[in-house]
Structure formats: structure tokens, C-alpha cells
Design a protein around this motif. Structure first.
Motif, PDB file in Angstrom:
ATOM      1  N   LEU A   1       0.810  -1.222   0.000  1.00 49.23           N
ATOM      2  CA  LEU A   1       0.000   0.000   0.000  1.00 49.23           C
ATOM      3  C   LEU A   1       0.840   1.268   0.000  1.00 49.23           C
ATOM      4  O   LEU A   1       0.407   2.297  -0.516  1.00 49.23           O
ATOM      5  CB  LEU A   1      -0.921  -0.009   1.228  1.00 49.23           C
ATOM      6  CG  LEU A   1      -1.931  -1.154   1.281  1.00 49.23           C
ATOM      7  CD1 LEU A   1      -2.790  -1.033   2.535  1.00 49.23           C
ATOM      8  CD2 LEU A   1      -2.815  -1.153   0.046  1.00 49.23           C
ATOM      9  N   PHE A   2       2.030   1.211   0.616  1.00 52.99           N
ATOM     10  CA  PHE A   2       2.873   2.404   0.686  1.00 52.99           C
ATOM     11  C   PHE A   2       4.222   2.085   0.044  1.00 52.99           C
ATOM     12  O   PHE A   2       5.069   1.417   0.651  1.00 52.99           O
ATOM     13  CB  PHE A   2       3.078   2.848   2.147  1.00 52.99           C
ATOM     14  CG  PHE A   2       1.830   3.349   2.808  1.00 52.99           C
ATOM     15  CD1 PHE A   2       1.464   4.686   2.725  1.00 52.99           C
ATOM     16  CD2 PHE A   2       1.012   2.483   3.507  1.00 52.99           C
ATOM     17  CE1 PHE A   2       0.306   5.146   3.333  1.00 52.99           C
ATOM     18  CE2 PHE A   2      -0.145   2.931   4.119  1.00 52.99           C
ATOM     19  CZ  PHE A   2      -0.502   4.271   4.025  1.00 52.99           C
ATOM     20  N   HIS A   3       4.400   2.542  -1.191  1.00 53.66           N
ATOM     21  CA  HIS A   3       5.694   2.394  -1.848  1.00 53.66           C
ATOM     22  C   HIS A   3       5.824   3.465  -2.926  1.00 53.66           C
ATOM     23  O   HIS A   3       4.840   3.960  -3.475  1.00 53.66           O
ATOM     24  CB  HIS A   3       5.862   0.990  -2.449  1.00 53.66           C
ATOM     25  CG  HIS A   3       5.048   0.771  -3.693  1.00 53.66           C
ATOM     26  ND1 HIS A   3       3.739   0.328  -3.657  1.00 53.66           N
ATOM     27  CD2 HIS A   3       5.359   0.938  -5.014  1.00 53.66           C
ATOM     28  CE1 HIS A   3       3.272   0.229  -4.887  1.00 53.66           C
ATOM     29  NE2 HIS A   3       4.227   0.593  -5.730  1.00 53.66           N
TER      30      HIS A   3
ATOM     31  N   TYR B   1      15.078   4.617   6.549  1.00 48.47           N
ATOM     32  CA  TYR B   1      14.826   5.961   6.037  1.00 48.47           C
ATOM     33  C   TYR B   1      13.473   6.471   6.530  1.00 48.47           C
ATOM     34  O   TYR B   1      12.479   5.744   6.523  1.00 48.47           O
ATOM     35  CB  TYR B   1      14.856   5.970   4.511  1.00 48.47           C
ATOM     36  CG  TYR B   1      16.249   6.039   3.945  1.00 48.47           C
ATOM     37  CD1 TYR B   1      16.784   7.243   3.521  1.00 48.47           C
ATOM     38  CD2 TYR B   1      17.037   4.889   3.864  1.00 48.47           C
ATOM     39  CE1 TYR B   1      18.072   7.311   3.006  1.00 48.47           C
ATOM     40  CE2 TYR B   1      18.321   4.942   3.360  1.00 48.47           C
ATOM     41  CZ  TYR B   1      18.841   6.161   2.933  1.00 48.47           C
ATOM     42  OH  TYR B   1      20.108   6.229   2.437  1.00 48.47           O
ATOM     43  N   VAL B   2      13.501   7.726   6.920  1.00 45.47           N
ATOM     44  CA  VAL B   2      12.282   8.415   7.317  1.00 45.47           C
ATOM     45  C   VAL B   2      12.147   9.645   6.428  1.00 45.47           C
ATOM     46  O   VAL B   2      13.021  10.519   6.426  1.00 45.47           O
ATOM     47  CB  VAL B   2      12.321   8.834   8.807  1.00 45.47           C
ATOM     48  CG1 VAL B   2      11.037   9.575   9.172  1.00 45.47           C
ATOM     49  CG2 VAL B   2      12.510   7.626   9.702  1.00 45.47           C
TER      50      VAL B   2
ATOM     51  N   LEU C   1       8.107   5.829   7.145  1.00 47.86           N
ATOM     52  CA  LEU C   1       9.213   5.056   7.681  1.00 47.86           C
ATOM     53  C   LEU C   1       9.363   3.799   6.845  1.00 47.86           C
ATOM     54  O   LEU C   1       8.399   3.044   6.679  1.00 47.86           O
ATOM     55  CB  LEU C   1       8.941   4.683   9.146  1.00 47.86           C
ATOM     56  CG  LEU C   1       9.952   3.788   9.837  1.00 47.86           C
ATOM     57  CD1 LEU C   1      11.274   4.513  10.020  1.00 47.86           C
ATOM     58  CD2 LEU C   1       9.415   3.325  11.178  1.00 47.86           C
ATOM     59  N   GLY C   2      10.573   3.566   6.287  1.00 49.13           N
ATOM     60  CA  GLY C   2      10.719   2.390   5.445  1.00 49.13           C
ATOM     61  C   GLY C   2      12.145   2.120   5.026  1.00 49.13           C
ATOM     62  O   GLY C   2      13.100   2.664   5.585  1.00 49.13           O
ATOM     63  N   GLN C   3      12.275   1.274   3.978  1.00 46.28           N
ATOM     64  CA  GLN C   3      13.561   0.769   3.519  1.00 46.28           C
ATOM     65  C   GLN C   3      13.720   1.049   2.034  1.00 46.28           C
ATOM     66  O   GLN C   3      12.773   0.937   1.256  1.00 46.28           O
ATOM     67  CB  GLN C   3      13.653  -0.739   3.784  1.00 46.28           C
ATOM     68  CG  GLN C   3      14.945  -1.380   3.306  1.00 46.28           C
ATOM     69  CD  GLN C   3      14.941  -2.874   3.492  1.00 46.28           C
ATOM     70  OE1 GLN C   3      13.918  -3.446   3.890  1.00 46.28           O
ATOM     71  NE2 GLN C   3      16.061  -3.529   3.200  1.00 46.28           N
ATOM     72  N   MET C   4      14.953   1.419   1.653  1.00 45.13           N
ATOM     73  CA  MET C   4      15.297   1.637   0.254  1.00 45.13           C
ATOM     74  C   MET C   4      15.862   0.346  -0.336  1.00 45.13           C
ATOM     75  O   MET C   4      16.740  -0.292   0.282  1.00 45.13           O
ATOM     76  CB  MET C   4      16.323   2.754   0.126  1.00 45.13           C
ATOM     77  CG  MET C   4      15.835   4.120   0.585  1.00 45.13           C
ATOM     78  SD  MET C   4      14.639   4.839  -0.576  1.00 45.13           S
ATOM     79  CE  MET C   4      14.384   6.448   0.194  1.00 45.13           C
ATOM     80  N   ILE C   5      15.367  -0.045  -1.538  1.00 40.29           N
ATOM     81  CA  ILE C   5      15.849  -1.248  -2.225  1.00 40.29           C
ATOM     82  C   ILE C   5      16.215  -0.857  -3.654  1.00 40.29           C
ATOM     83  O   ILE C   5      15.376  -0.310  -4.396  1.00 40.29           O
ATOM     84  CB  ILE C   5      14.785  -2.361  -2.226  1.00 40.29           C
ATOM     85  CG1 ILE C   5      14.387  -2.728  -0.790  1.00 40.29           C
ATOM     86  CG2 ILE C   5      15.301  -3.591  -2.974  1.00 40.29           C
ATOM     87  CD1 ILE C   5      13.258  -3.733  -0.716  1.00 40.29           C
TER      88      ILE C   5
ATOM     89  N   MET D   1      10.003   1.063   0.139  1.00 45.96           N
ATOM     90  CA  MET D   1       8.919   0.351   0.808  1.00 45.96           C
ATOM     91  C   MET D   1       8.746   0.970   2.199  1.00 45.96           C
ATOM     92  O   MET D   1       9.667   0.940   3.024  1.00 45.96           O
ATOM     93  CB  MET D   1       9.237  -1.139   0.937  1.00 45.96           C
ATOM     94  CG  MET D   1       9.634  -1.808  -0.375  1.00 45.96           C
ATOM     95  SD  MET D   1       8.266  -1.856  -1.555  1.00 45.96           S
ATOM     96  CE  MET D   1       7.140  -2.948  -0.699  1.00 45.96           C
ATOM     97  N   CYS D   2       7.570   1.523   2.468  1.00 46.45           N
ATOM     98  CA  CYS D   2       7.415   2.312   3.691  1.00 46.45           C
ATOM     99  C   CYS D   2       6.048   2.080   4.331  1.00 46.45           C
ATOM    100  O   CYS D   2       5.183   1.393   3.788  1.00 46.45           O
ATOM    101  CB  CYS D   2       7.593   3.798   3.393  1.00 46.45           C
ATOM    102  SG  CYS D   2       6.418   4.439   2.174  1.00 46.45           S
ATOM    103  N   SER D   3       5.897   2.684   5.474  1.00 48.03           N
ATOM    104  CA  SER D   3       4.640   2.691   6.219  1.00 48.03           C
ATOM    105  C   SER D   3       4.480   4.062   6.861  1.00 48.03           C
ATOM    106  O   SER D   3       5.477   4.749   7.128  1.00 48.03           O
ATOM    107  CB  SER D   3       4.634   1.613   7.311  1.00 48.03           C
ATOM    108  OG  SER D   3       4.746   0.323   6.763  1.00 48.03           O
TER     109      SER D   3
END
Length: 682
Positions: free
Chosen positions: A239-241, A297-298, A318-322, A333-335
Motif C-alpha cells: 500500500l505504501f511504496h 529511512y524516514v 518510515l521504510g527501507q530503500m531497495i 517500501m514504507c509505512s
């Protein structure tokens, strides 16, 4: 309290004082504090959490920021620093420390070195290469760069010679185990030639079971030839990307993010135009992001570019970089960074907007439960404080009640009644005690000539003085009936000097009565006093308004001593014997006809030869002494001046007669008053 936040100024002052006392530098104190802080975290229940952060020191450091983000849910006012590790061109490891709390960077080497020794069995040293102040949009100001040097493993330095053979045996066993493993592997791989069909997963399962659950050099990932996932389903699942290219151009964005940033998908817009990086502290370009790809990452929405209607939407992601090498694009990919259900309501989103697999849902619900528990804890704390205040008030009221109770009953009797004992068990027999009765001379005539209020005021003034004397001489006041005042010595607590206490009390009564005026004549009143020593029975009588009463012939005899006394203290023979050789001047009165007792030889108590008037009255020593005609100037009330006037010496340094002797002189007014009142009964 665990959640109390202390100002760094207090910490710095404490450290400076420690430096003065111990004579060491602030850097050394801070480093030792870092080592102790690591031990404190382990003792506080965080050891397992810290051990699972990473398999080596670098991974541990890179995951500290994620740990701080988790702890921020519980410690919402925590102002944690930020860390990142960088490999230099020469192979050196650089450790970057960012914090807006200046002056505390020397704590970090103590923590990191302690972690390396305890968790990774490695010795490291950290030296500061550079310290500067950087104005970042995140508010982080102090940037410190450490050089991290890893030393030889402690276990290699401390190997004992005696264990070399043991190590060789272990190595030989390991080689044998590996050889057996490969033989078993070949055996199971050749099973496919057997007519019976065996699933490949059975082979893998057998190998895993043989190696006790660990796949070693046997697993190879298998990817599908094409992606069985259509674009719309992918966007609904995640849902959050956001997908963006090397120039930060947005290629793809989930619908939920498009709600927060209108036009993000339709317009050709750069990611840095809508968001800013809150963490880590890096420049918003693809090179910096790839450099710290493992960091959490924020991103924060730039609200100044948003319409007013969208400013209440979630501002943080708040999420991760790929990095996707084939696409030469980055997927984020975040929330939404939310902490409570209240934030969900304020930003008008629902739990359904967050995918079920996203742990943000669980964190929100768990944090909401924690907030409820904290609120309950705070309420209990407030109730505890209220109960403490009420307990103090209750103790004060209880003290007042006990004071009132002990004014009516002896203390030990009152305690027994409070403990629920029956009145029958409170009575007691006393083999010897001394009882005193007193009464006002010509009290009937005074009552006939005065108003009731005057009589009450006269008795109150006299009895108040008597009551004070009971505390001075440790005698128990039994009761008062009209002008009759009754006390006893040696009851309820038996004492051997009960006769002396009552005798001193009688002398004090005479002096106190001389300070009370007769409302008819204006002269000092006169009292009769009777004293007798003997056995009695004491106990509580009645259910309503219970009183501690005395029973026995001793009470009657003491009453007869009072009724047959002139304006002096009349003492019975037994009381006289109890006062012998005790320093009292006693004069024999002779025989009298006592009602119900017949003839009795009684005595007059004159004075105490060993005690002064001040000691008998319980007054403190008079600090005022004069020499010649010089007196110190003291501000006193009129009543205090009257008392001091009866105590001070005249200017000629000649002693004055006592107030009673002075008033009993040849005053014609006093003589007329006595003649009008008649002679006291003997």
C-alpha cells in the motif's frame, strides 16, 4: 520515575563536579559512563534485544537507529543520536555520530568498545578524527567522525598452551564430520536413480535433519521465469511504496501516498520536491541513498507545497530503500509513522489503509494498549498521592481523637478500649496510692452572691492552672464535681513516689489558687486540701460517657481530710508516714473527729524544703537578673508582667514575701472579707 527527562545541563554539572573530586578529565568520565550505561541496559532487560541487532559490530551500529525508533514508542521524549558506518577509500572504518546534544560524544567510545568486547569478543579503539557543527534541517548540529580500529580477537590472544591438543582434536573431529556429511550427501543425491520416486524436498529435508537444522552450501534460490503478479495487484499488496529513478523522478506511487501528495503520479515531479529526508542525515540524491542503503529511512512530506485540505495527512514515512539493478531504479517500501489510534483519527486514516502484513498495525495497537496501561498507572499514582494526603489528614484527626480520649481516660485504658477489650477487663487493684481532694472555701456563699458566668470563669481559671500542674507532677486527674477537684498519684501507672508527687501538687494548688480572684471580694480565693494514702480499686464505670473511677475506703478518708481541713493541706497519718524523710515540712495538727472515722491525728503540709516555688510550679528559671537599678528592656504582655512582678526582687535586693504571705498580711480589706465569709470548717 523511569520516564523522567533530565536536562543535559544537570548531567554536565554532575560530570564537572566528578572531575573536580576525582581529578580526571571529562572525556574519561564520559567514557566510563558509556561503559556503565551498556551494563545498565543489559541489567534492565535489553540484553537479548541488543544481542540480536547484528552479527558483527558494523551491523550492530547500523541497526541502532532502528532500535531507537522502536524505543521512541515507549520513551516519547527520548532525543537519541544517529549513527552510520562508512568504509573509507583506504579500507578504514569511519563511524559518524550526529546529535543535537553537544558535549556528550565521548560517551560513544565507552559504549561501542564495551559492546565489541561483550557481544563480539573483539577489542576496538575509537579515535576522534573530526568534530564540527552542521546546521541540518533535522536540527542535528554536532557531527563527530570516529576512526574505528579493530584489534586481534581476545580469544586468540588468551589461548592457553595446554589447550592446543584439545583444539587439534576438535579440528580433526570437524574434518571427519564434514567428510561424513559429503558422503551422506552423495548417497542421497543418487537416490534419483532408484525406481521409487522421491521428492526433492525429501532430499533437502533429510540433509537438513542430518545437519541438525542448518543448510550449509546446499540451498540455491529458484526464481520464476516471469512475474506472476500484475501491476494493480502489486500496488494493492504494497500500500505504501514509491519507485524513483537515478534523477529522483517518480515512476510509480501507491494510491495511499497519492492521497497525501496529490499529483505525485500524474505530474512529472521529483521526489525531493515533495519529501525531505529526516533520517539518516544524508543528501537527497541517489548516490547518498545507495551509500547508506541499509539504513532505515524516514521521509517527511513538505507541507508548504501541499493544499490546506491535505496538511492533516501523515507527514512521516518510515521504510527501507531497495535498489533494483535491472530497472536502474530505487523502490522505497514504507509505512506511515504513526504511534496511536488518536493519530489515526487526527489524520483521517484507518487500519484498513495499512496492509495486514505490515507490523505498523500491531505497533499502533500495542502502543495504544501501552498508553492505556500508562494512563492507568498515572491514575494509580495520583490516587496513591491522594491517599497519602488523606492518610496524613487521617493521622492528624486520629491524633486529635486520641488526645481527647486520653484527656478523659488513662492512656493505657484508652488503648485497651480501642483494641476492643471489654470494660470488665480494664479494672485493676492498686495496693497503695495517694488521693487528693480540694474544694473552695465558702463556695456556697460565693455562688449565692455571683452570676453563674462569673462562677464558671472562676472555676475555669482555677482548674486550668490545676490541670497544668497535673502534667508537671505526673498525677492523674480523676474528676471535678462543682468546686471539688480530685487527683491521684500512683494510678493508673504505679510509681513509688506517688505521695511526694501529690504533696508537691497540693503546694502548687495553693500557689495557683492565690492567682484566682474571688468574684465577690476581688481577693484571692482560698481552698481546702485533703490527702490520704492507701489501697483502692480502679476501673471504668458505665457505657455512655465512661469515666475512670476509684473505689474504696481510701477515697472516703481522703474526702474526710478535705472536708475537715481549714485553708491548708490536711494530711492523714498514712500519708504523713509516706512523706517522712522526703524533704517536706509537716506540722502536727492534733486529733480531730472525722465523720464515720472517729478520732484521727492529722497533719498540716507546710512546704517542700528541697524545692523552690518555680520548681513546684513547673516554671522555667527566670533569666532576668538585676543589679542595682538597671533592668533589661523586654516587651511583655500585661499578664506576663504580672507574673514576673511576683517573681522579681525589689531594687533594694530584699526578698519579698510570697504572694500568699503578702496577701495574708494586715490588710484591713482582706480581714473584712474573711470576717464577712466566716471561718472555714475544720
Amino acid at each position: 520515575m523511569t520516564y523522567t527527562v533530565y536536562d543535559d545541563v544537570i548531567t554536565i554539572k554532575l560530570i564537572q563536579e566528578d572531575c573536580k573530586v576525582l581529578g580526571v578529565s571529562m572525556e574519561a568520565i564520559l567514557k566510563l559512563f558509556g561503559e556503565y550505561f551498556f551494563k545498565f541496559c543489559k541489567m534492565s532487560g535489553y540484553e537479548r534485544m541488543l544481542r540480536t541487532l547484528g552479527g558483527n559490530l558494523v551491523e550492530f551500529i547500523e541497526n541502532l537507529d532502528a532500535l531507537h525508533s522502536y524505543l521512541a514508542l515507549s520513551y516519547q521524549e527520548m532525543n537519541a543520536p544517529s549513527f552510520r558506518v562508512e568504509k573509507g577509500a583506504d579500507g578504514k572504518t569511519l563511524f559518524h555520530y550526529y546529535s543535537d546534544r553537544s558535549g556528550l560524544c565521548h560517551i560513544v567510545p565507552g559504549i561501542i568498545e564495551a559492546v565489541a568486547k561483550d557481544f563480539f569478543d573483539t577489542d576496538v579503539t575509537m579515535d576522534i578524527l573530526n568534530i564540527n557543527e552542521e546546521e541540518e534541517r533535522t536540527g542535528k548540529k554536532e557531527h563527530v567522525v570516529f576512526l574505528v580500529v579493530q584489534k586481534m580477537h581476545r580469544e586468540m590472544r588468551w589461548v592457553k598452551p595446554g589447550r592446543s591438543q584439545e583444539g587439534q582434536d576438535v579440528q580433526r573431529d570437524q574434518v571427519a564430520l564434514e567428510a561424513a556429511f559429503f558422503r551422506m550427501k552423495e548417497k542421497y543425491l543418487s537416490v534419483s536413480l532408484h525406481p521409487t520416486k522421491t521428492s526433492c524436498w525429501d532430499i533437502v529435508r533429510n540433509i537438513v535433519m542430518f545437519r541438525k537444522g542448518h543448510l550449509v552450501n546446499t540451498f540455491e534460490a529458484v526464481y520464476p521465469e516471469r512475474l506472476w503478479f500484475e501491476e494493480k495487484m502489486f500496488c494493492n499488496a504494497f500500500l505504501f511504496h514509491i519507485v524513483f529513478d537515478e534523477s529522483l523522478g517518480v515512476k510509480q506511487a501507491r494510491v495511499n501516498i497519492q492521497k497525501c501528495v496529490p499529483g505525485l503520479q500524474t505530474r512529472k515531479i521529483r521526489l525531493d520536491e515533495c519529501f525531505s529526508i529526516i533520517h539518516p542525515q544524508v543528501t537527497f540524491n541517489i548516490f547518498s541513498i545507495c551509500k547508506f542503503i541499509n539504513s532505515q529511512y524516514v521521509l517527511k512530506t513538505r507541507r508548504e507545497m501541499m493544499p490546506e485540505a491535505w496538511k492533516i495527512k501523515p507527514a512521516l514515512k518510515l521504510g527501507q530503500m531497495i535498489w533494483m539493478e535491472s530497472m536502474q531504479c530505487m523502490i522505497y517500501m514504507c509505512s506511515p509513522k504513526l504511534h496511536s489510534l488518536q493519530e489515526l483519527e487526527e489524520r483521517k486514516i484507518h487500519l484498513s489503509d495499512i496492509v495486514h502484513l505490515d507490523t505498523t498495525r500491531d505497533l499502533i495497537l500495542l502502543n495504544q494498549q501501552w498508553l492505556a496501561e500508562m494512563e492507568l498507572s498515572n491514575q494509580l499514582e495520583r490516587k496513591k498521592e491522594e491517599l497519602q494526603v488523606l492518610s496524613k489528614h487521617l493521622a492528624i484527626e486520629k491524633k486529635k481523637t486520641e488526645t481527647l480520649l486520653y484527656a478523659m481516660l488513662p492512656e493505657h485504658v484508652g488503648n485497651q478500649l480501642k483494641d476492643g477489650k471489654k470494660l470488665a477487663f480494664v479494672a485493676g487493684e492498686f495496693k497503695t496510692c495517694t488521693i487528693l481532694f480540694s474544694a473552695v472555701v465558702t463556695f456556697t456563699n460565693i455562688c449565692a452572691a455571683c452570676q453563674p458566668l462569673q462562677i464558671v470563669n472562676m472555676l475555669n481559671s482555677m482548674y486550668s492552672r490545676f490541670d497544668r500542674l497535673t502534667s508537671v507532677h505526673d498525677v492523674y486527674k480523676v474528676e471535678t464535681i462543682g468546686d471539688a477537684y480530685m487527683v491521684v498519684g500512683g494510678i493508673p501507672v504505679p510509681v513509688g513516689s506517688h505521695a511526694q508527687s501529690v504533696a508537691n501538687f497540693a503546694l502548687g494548688m495553693k500557689i495557683s489558687a492565690s492567682k484566682v480572684e474571688n468574684p465577690v471580694t476581688g481577693e484571692p480565693i482560698q481552698i481546702r486540701v485533703g490527702i490520704h494514702t492507701g489501697p483502692v480499686l480502679a476501673g471504668i464505670v458505665g457505657d455512655k460517657m465512661p469515666r475512670y473511677c476509684l473505689f474504696g475506703d481510701t477515697v472516703n478518708t481522703a474526702s474526710r481530710m478535705e472536708s475537715h481541713a481549714p485553708d491548708k493541706a490536711n494530711v492523714s497519718p498514712t500519708a504523713c508516714r509516706a512523706l517522712e524523710n522526703q524533704g517536706f515540712e509537716i506540722m502536727e495538727r492534733g486529733e480531730i473527729e472525722a465523720k464515720g472515722k472517729g478520732k484521727m491525728t492529722t497533719y498540716f503540709l507546710i512546704r517542700n524544703l528541697k524545692a523552690t516555688e518555680d520548681e513546684i510550679m513547673g516554671r522555667p528559671n527566670n533569666p532576668l537578673e538585676h543589679k542595682g537599678s538597671v533592668f533589661p528592656v523586654v516587651s511583655l504582655s500585661s499578664q506576663e508582667l504580672g507574673v514576673l512582678a511576683s517573681l522579681c526582687l525589689p531594687l533594694r535586693d530584699l526578698p519579698l514575701p510570697s504572694p500568699l504571705e503578702h496577701r495574708a498580711g494586715d490588710s484591713s480589706r482582706l480581714q473584712k472579707a474573711r470576717d464577712s465569709q466566716g471561718t472555714p470548717k475544720s
